[in-house]
Scaffold this motif. Structure first.
Motif, PDB file in Angstrom:
ATOM      1  N   PHE A 272       0.870  -1.178   0.000  1.00 20.95           N
ATOM      2  CA  PHE A 272       0.000   0.000   0.000  1.00 20.95           C
ATOM      3  C   PHE A 272       0.907   1.228   0.000  1.00 20.95           C
ATOM      4  CE2 PHE A 272      -4.357   0.744   2.337  1.00 20.95           C
ATOM      5  CZ  PHE A 272      -4.800   1.492   1.266  1.00 20.95           C
TER       6      PHE A 272
ATOM      7  N   HIS B  27       0.620   5.314   0.590  1.00 23.16           N
ATOM      8  CA  HIS B  27      -0.152   6.508   0.916  1.00 23.16           C
ATOM      9  C   HIS B  27       0.722   7.716   0.605  1.00 23.16           C
ATOM     10  CE1 HIS B  27      -3.173   4.117   2.988  1.00 23.16           C
ATOM     11  NE2 HIS B  27      -3.839   5.213   3.286  1.00 23.16           N
TER      12      HIS B  27
ATOM     13  N   GLU C 101      -1.495  11.469   7.094  1.00 16.82           N
ATOM     14  CA  GLU C 101      -2.450  11.893   6.066  1.00 16.82           C
ATOM     15  C   GLU C 101      -3.706  12.560   6.629  1.00 16.82           C
ATOM     16  OE1 GLU C 101      -1.931   8.940   7.174  1.00 16.82           O
ATOM     17  OE2 GLU C 101      -3.895   8.039   7.530  1.00 16.82           O
ATOM     18  N   TRP C 102      -3.841  12.576   7.960  1.00  7.70           N
ATOM     19  CA  TRP C 102      -5.031  13.200   8.554  1.00  7.70           C
ATOM     20  C   TRP C 102      -4.762  14.614   9.071  1.00  7.70           C
ATOM     21  CZ3 TRP C 102      -9.992  11.373  10.891  1.00  7.70           C
ATOM     22  CH2 TRP C 102     -10.524  10.290  10.186  1.00  7.70           C
TER      23      TRP C 102
ATOM     24  N   HIS D  50      -6.647  10.964  -1.649  1.00  2.00           N
ATOM     25  CA  HIS D  50      -6.997  10.643  -0.250  1.00  2.00           C
ATOM     26  C   HIS D  50      -7.970  11.704   0.261  1.00  2.00           C
ATOM     27  CE1 HIS D  50      -6.397   9.248   3.918  1.00  2.00           C
ATOM     28  NE2 HIS D  50      -6.137   8.089   3.334  1.00  2.00           N
ATOM     29  N   HIS D  51      -8.277  11.651   1.547  1.00  2.00           N
ATOM     30  CA  HIS D  51      -9.321  12.544   2.085  1.00  2.00           C
ATOM     31  C   HIS D  51      -8.985  14.025   1.901  1.00  2.00           C
ATOM     32  CE1 HIS D  51     -10.178   8.706   3.751  1.00  2.00           C
ATOM     33  NE2 HIS D  51      -9.710   8.881   4.976  1.00  2.00           N
TER      34      HIS D  51
ATOM     35  N   TYR E 226      -6.445   3.169  -4.698  1.00  2.00           N
ATOM     36  CA  TYR E 226      -7.198   3.683  -3.546  1.00  2.00           C
ATOM     37  C   TYR E 226      -7.943   4.923  -4.005  1.00  2.00           C
ATOM     38  CZ  TYR E 226      -7.901   6.024   1.007  1.00  2.00           C
ATOM     39  OH  TYR E 226      -8.430   6.671   2.109  1.00  2.00           O
TER      40      TYR E 226
ATOM     41  N   TRP F  89     -10.088   0.586  -4.558  1.00  4.06           N
ATOM     42  CA  TRP F  89     -10.089   0.397  -3.099  1.00  4.06           C
ATOM     43  C   TRP F  89     -10.671   1.656  -2.465  1.00  4.06           C
ATOM     44  CZ3 TRP F  89      -8.504   1.195   1.926  1.00  4.06           C
ATOM     45  CH2 TRP F  89      -8.058   0.112   2.691  1.00  4.06           C
TER      46      TRP F  89
ATOM     47  N   ASP G 174     -12.533   4.122   0.347  1.00  3.66           N
ATOM     48  CA  ASP G 174     -12.367   4.382   1.780  1.00  3.66           C
ATOM     49  C   ASP G 174     -13.173   5.622   2.147  1.00  3.66           C
ATOM     50  OD1 ASP G 174     -11.401   4.088   4.312  1.00  3.66           O
ATOM     51  OD2 ASP G 174      -9.307   4.531   3.832  1.00  3.66           O
TER      52      ASP G 174
ATOM     53  N   TRP H  97     -17.497   5.208   6.158  1.00  2.00           N
ATOM     54  CA  TRP H  97     -17.670   5.324   7.605  1.00  2.00           C
ATOM     55  C   TRP H  97     -17.818   6.778   8.059  1.00  2.00           C
ATOM     56  CZ3 TRP H  97     -13.495   8.272   8.316  1.00  2.00           C
ATOM     57  CH2 TRP H  97     -12.380   8.042   7.507  1.00  2.00           C
TER      58      TRP H  97
ATOM     59  N   ASN I  50     -13.387  -0.138   2.148  1.00  2.00           N
ATOM     60  CA  ASN I  50     -12.934  -0.199   3.540  1.00  2.00           C
ATOM     61  C   ASN I  50     -13.926   0.522   4.459  1.00  2.00           C
ATOM     62  OD1 ASN I  50     -11.129  -0.663   5.693  1.00  2.00           O
ATOM     63  ND2 ASN I  50     -10.230   1.374   5.447  1.00  2.00           N
TER      64      ASN I  50
ATOM     65  N   HIS J 276     -15.491  -0.947   6.943  1.00  3.58           N
ATOM     66  CA  HIS J 276     -15.397  -1.569   8.275  1.00  3.58           C
ATOM     67  C   HIS J 276     -16.641  -2.361   8.656  1.00  3.58           C
ATOM     68  CE1 HIS J 276     -12.751   2.227   9.189  1.00  3.58           C
ATOM     69  NE2 HIS J 276     -12.081   1.341   8.465  1.00  3.58           N
TER      70      HIS J 276
ATOM     71  N   GLU K   8      -8.903  -3.666   8.462  1.00  2.00           N
ATOM     72  CA  GLU K   8      -7.861  -2.656   8.676  1.00  2.00           C
ATOM     73  C   GLU K   8      -7.178  -2.881  10.013  1.00  2.00           C
ATOM     74  OE1 GLU K   8      -9.007   1.405   7.919  1.00  2.00           O
ATOM     75  OE2 GLU K   8      -7.462   2.190   9.248  1.00  2.00           O
TER      76      GLU K   8
ATOM     77  N   CYS L 259      -5.141  -4.735   5.683  1.00  2.00           N
ATOM     78  CA  CYS L 259      -4.112  -3.704   5.477  1.00  2.00           C
ATOM     79  C   CYS L 259      -3.520  -3.339   6.832  1.00  2.00           C
ATOM     80  CB  CYS L 259      -4.680  -2.502   4.741  1.00  2.00           C
ATOM     81  SG  CYS L 259      -6.046  -1.668   5.544  1.00  2.00           S
TER      82      CYS L 259
ATOM     83  N   TRP M 213      -0.070   5.816   8.134  1.00  2.00           N
ATOM     84  CA  TRP M 213      -0.231   5.493   6.704  1.00  2.00           C
ATOM     85  C   TRP M 213       0.580   6.466   5.845  1.00  2.00           C
ATOM     86  CZ3 TRP M 213      -2.564   0.938   6.125  1.00  2.00           C
ATOM     87  CH2 TRP M 213      -3.436   0.515   7.127  1.00  2.00           C
TER      88      TRP M 213
END
Ligand code: FHN
Length: 433
Positions: free
Chosen positions: A44, A46, A57-58, A105-106, A149, A203, A205, A208, A239, A241, A254, A278, A285
């Motif tokens: 993976f 990121h 990444e957050w 990503h986010h 992803y 993939w 994500d 959630w 993903n 969950h 995860e 993962c 990540w």
């Protein structure tokens, strides 16, 4: 929280029957699922603008960074050492059979050339190179699978509907504009599945993110159908969950092996779909400069083996640096895992979880009449295997073929080892009748 989660699960259950009847995987897709199961090991990656802040990444949402200020990072993103051929070669050397790359990503930044937003690596950075294209070309050239992803969440776009994250990034409208955002995502998915050759999986994500809003409709059926129409063999993974939705081709876990829940993200049942877990190689990540807490090669190999014993693939993460290189420690781990795989790959690739399930000492993988006993942790020279209804014809150390003595009783077989095992994984090959 619990009640919200329950209502979310209930909603998903209610949605199942309708969807369940409508998805019939094609022959190509079913074949791809088996090939995916055979591969057992993926890496993976990121990588996004967040690598520059080097805090994972957050960071954008964790620090409530304003979306317009955050976007300025793009103007300074120039990963001068990025070399797709080098990445792919290092990853291939580990024995991994596919790479899963974060296309968006986010944070909302597209790491590929897209017509549908200028906020992408080609148009918004001085680097101006489509890193995904370079990576895809190398993957195809060097013969390794490519999975993509794709985040359902976007903390940058004004049309992305707010979920429980990304609320402090200064975007003006919590309601967003779903129709516009949904069309954007599908347009990008079309690009990803049209411009980069064969894609092994999409993939997803972020579903959630709406767990406080159980009525939220992500319109996944249509999105999944689009993917399967564009590339029928492309596996859909999500993903979220929870138990897989119809239209999904693999089930993801995860930070936990299927059936375990130490990280709190995996209470869901294990389905009959191909499985993938993962996990991070250190603790994060995305690239985090202070996180040098890399798992040892021994731990990584044992995790990979434990996944295979549970009939799951391992997708092991690396967070590339802002300069475009993979962290040195990660490359070293890849090389060491690859050395191990050179010898023991036969007991992992193409196997399925064996007829003796996971135990505290390890477990088994199986291929045809061969049962591979993986001993990861045993303080004894004798190992009992509950194989009452099978006949063991031969037992030997996989590494050098030295025969292993065994005794049979009504409950099964006891292997009588030469010594207490100390290797990262002592593999005994059994020939079954
Ligand atoms: O929020 C993401 C996280 O950043 C990372 O991408 C992981 C990988 O499984 N998935 C999400 C958390 O569930």
């Amino acid at each position: 929280m619990k009640t919200r989660l329950l209502s979310f699960l209930l909603l998903c259950c209610l949605a199942f029957p309708v969807r369940a009847q409508s998805y019939q995987p094609t022959e190509e897709n079913l074949k791809a699922r088996q090939e995916f199961r055979d591969k057992k090991f993926g890496i993976f990656l990121h990588w996004g603008l967040y690598a520059m802040l080097a805090t994972g990444e957050w960071t954008m949402t964790n620090n409530n960074l304003n979306y317009k200020e955050y976007a300025k990072l793009a103007g300074g993103f120039y990963p001068s050492k990025f070399d797709a051929a080098k990445w792919v070669a290092a990853i291939k050397a580990s024995g991994a059979k596919y790479i899963c790359f974060t296309t968006r990503h986010h944070e909302g930044f597209s790491m590929f050339d897209t017509k549908y937003s200028d906020y992408n690596i080609v148009d918004a950075t001085p680097f101006k190179r489509d890193v995904l294209k370079e990576l895809a070309d190398e993957c195809h050239k060097q013969g390794i699978g490519l999975h993509l992803y794709y985040s359902h969440i976007d903390w940058y776009r004004e049309d992305a509907v707010w979920g429980r994250t990304g609320r402090g990034t200064g975007r003006p409208n919590p309601k967003g504009n779903w129709d516009s955002y949904y069309a954007f995502m599908n347009n990008q998915l079309t690009e990803l599945l049209t411009n980069y050759g064969l894609i092994g999986a999409i993939w997803f994500d972020g579903v959630w993110d709406q767990d406080e809003n159980p009525d939220f409709d992500w319109e996944l059926d249509e999105q999944y159908a689009l993917i399967h129409k564009l590339q029928p063999s492309c596996l859909v993974a999500n993903n979220h969950h929870i138990t897989p939705f119809p239209g999904e081709d693999i089930q993801i876990f995860e930070r936990d092996l299927p059936g375990e829940n130490t990280a709190g993200l995996s209470g869901q049942d294990v389905s009959s779909l191909p499985l993938e877990t993962c996990q991070t190689m250190n603790g994060m990540w995305g690239y985090k400069i202070t996180d040098q807490n890399y798992k040892s090669t021994r731990e990584l190999i044992q995790y990979l083996v434990s996944a295979a014993v549970k009939d799951a693939n391992l997708l092991m993460n690396i967070g590339p640096q802002p300069d475009g290189e993979l962290p040195e420690v990660a490359v070293q781990r890849l090389a060491e895992m690859g050395e191990w795989m050179k010898t023991y790959g036969e007991t992992i690739y193409g196997t399925r979880g064996g007829c003796v399930g996971p135990h505290p000492w390890g477990g088994t993988t199986q291929k045809g009449d061969k049962l591979y006993v993986h001993i990861l942790n045993l303080q004894d020279k004798a190992l009992f295997l509950p194989l009452a209804d099978r006949k063991v014809k031969k037992a030997r150390y996989f590494v050098d073929g030295t025969p292993v003595k065994f005794q049979k009783n009504n409950e099964g077989y006891t292997l009588l080892l030469n010594a207490v095992p100390t290797d990262v994984d002592t593999v005994i090959e059994l020939e079954l009748d």
